[in-house]
Scaffold this motif. Structure first.
Motif, PDB file in Angstrom:
ATOM      1  N   CYS A  84       2.089   9.982  -8.010  1.00  0.00           N
ATOM      2  CA  CYS A  84       3.103   9.474  -8.159  1.00  0.00           C
ATOM      3  C   CYS A  84       2.648   8.004  -7.693  1.00  0.00           C
ATOM      4  CB  CYS A  84       4.751   9.663  -7.700  1.00  0.00           C
ATOM      5  SG  CYS A  84       4.287   9.249  -5.476  1.00  0.00           S
ATOM      6  N   VAL A  85       3.393   7.359  -8.310  1.00  0.00           N
ATOM      7  CA  VAL A  85       2.638   5.571  -7.957  1.00  0.00           C
ATOM      8  C   VAL A  85       3.845   4.871  -7.059  1.00  0.00           C
ATOM      9  CG1 VAL A  85       2.819   2.825  -9.117  1.00  0.00           C
ATOM     10  CG2 VAL A  85       1.519   4.824 -10.358  1.00  0.00           C
ATOM     11  N   VAL A  86       3.513   4.361  -5.861  1.00  0.00           N
ATOM     12  CA  VAL A  86       4.463   3.146  -5.094  1.00  0.00           C
ATOM     13  C   VAL A  86       4.772   2.457  -5.258  1.00  0.00           C
ATOM     14  CG1 VAL A  86       5.316   3.446  -2.707  1.00  0.00           C
ATOM     15  CG2 VAL A  86       3.606   5.575  -2.947  1.00  0.00           C
ATOM     16  N   VAL A  87       5.619   1.651  -5.821  1.00  0.00           N
ATOM     17  CA  VAL A  87       5.321   0.193  -5.851  1.00  0.00           C
ATOM     18  C   VAL A  87       5.910  -0.339  -4.977  1.00  0.00           C
ATOM     19  CG1 VAL A  87       6.349  -1.325  -7.752  1.00  0.00           C
ATOM     20  CG2 VAL A  87       6.682   0.607  -8.509  1.00  0.00           C
ATOM     21  N   THR A  88       4.869  -1.710  -4.741  1.00  0.00           N
ATOM     22  CA  THR A  88       4.589  -1.976  -3.712  1.00  0.00           C
ATOM     23  C   THR A  88       5.401  -3.587  -3.715  1.00  0.00           C
ATOM     24  OG1 THR A  88       2.772  -2.048  -2.864  1.00  0.00           O
ATOM     25  CG2 THR A  88       3.880  -0.777  -2.251  1.00  0.00           C
ATOM     26  N   GLU A  89       5.743  -4.672  -2.616  1.00  0.00           N
ATOM     27  CA  GLU A  89       5.804  -5.747  -3.327  1.00  0.00           C
ATOM     28  C   GLU A  89       4.598  -6.339  -2.130  1.00  0.00           C
ATOM     29  OE1 GLU A  89       8.963  -7.896  -2.978  1.00  0.00           O
ATOM     30  OE2 GLU A  89       8.416  -9.979  -2.802  1.00  0.00           O
ATOM     31  N   VAL A  90       3.233  -7.049  -2.345  1.00  0.00           N
ATOM     32  CA  VAL A  90       2.211  -7.597  -1.847  1.00  0.00           C
ATOM     33  C   VAL A  90       2.498  -8.923  -1.172  1.00  0.00           C
ATOM     34  CG1 VAL A  90      -0.204  -7.459  -1.432  1.00  0.00           C
ATOM     35  CG2 VAL A  90       1.066  -5.314  -2.198  1.00  0.00           C
ATOM     36  N   GLU A  91       2.826  -9.692  -0.730  1.00  0.00           N
ATOM     37  CA  GLU A  91       2.965 -10.964  -0.372  1.00  0.00           C
ATOM     38  C   GLU A  91       3.773 -11.169  -1.503  1.00  0.00           C
ATOM     39  OE1 GLU A  91      -1.209 -12.909   0.106  1.00  0.00           O
ATOM     40  OE2 GLU A  91      -1.335 -12.167   1.462  1.00  0.00           O
TER      41      GLU A  91
END
Length: 181
Positions: A84-91
């Motif tokens: 699966c794809v873990v949607v993250t916020e990077v900065e």
């Protein structure tokens, strides 16, 4: 008196989303995770490093997707049923991370987290916040803001800033495939 807990930090620890890469358990701060989605079609973008798999269109937002196993130079078989794809916020940017399977959301106590061991000067471990003991297993805690190098971050910024990717409307991928067929 203890300061009140904020975000994913709870009294004496933090909440982490745990996942697997091959047979190893990893964790990232739960606050950095926006959502977890099924791995779907990825639009390839030329001239990107191997671990950048391309982009996905998530409800009209173009999101770059990284294969974490390739980024970490791990063996990578084909994607499996639970990939699966873990949607993250990077900065300030949104990024998708391909993982083998998401496991759980765990509260990990601060005293369970050890510093990252040194592997010598040639092995970069800046992307690791530490290692946690969870039951009998070890979980590698990642610093989501340090997974990408400065060069990688610049490539990501160009990708999201219009450097070669057309921002498309939902359904544009299907239209493009229909035209190519």
């Amino acid at each position: 008196m203890t300061a009140p807990a904020t975000g994913s930090q709870t009294e004496g620890g933090r909440q982490y989303v745990t996942f697997f890469l091959n047979d190893e358990a990893y964790a990232i701060d739960a606050l950095a995770v926006q959502e977890i989605i099924e791995l779907g079609a990825i639009t390839k973008v030329p001239h990107l490093p191997d671990f950048f798999k391309g982009v996905i269109n998530l409800r009209g937002t173009i999101i770059p997707v990284i294969d974490l196993k390739r980024k970490f130079a791990m063996s990578s078989d084909e994607y499996k049923r639970h990939t699966c794809v873990v949607v993250t916020e990077v900065e300030t940017r949104i990024m998708g991370l391909i993982v083998d399977a998401v496991s759980d959301v765990l509260h990990i106590a601060e005293e369970s987290v050890s510093d990252t061991p040194s592997f010598g000067a040639r092995v970069d471990t800046a992307f690791m916040k530490g290692m946690a003991k969870v039951d009998t297993a070890l979980v590698i805690i990642l610093d989501i803001n340090k997974i990408l190098s400065e060069t990688d971050t610049m490539a990501l910024a160009e990708l999201q800033g219009g450097g070669g990717v057309e921002h498309c409307s939902p359904g544009a991928d299907e239209e493009r495939r229909a035209l190519q067929a």
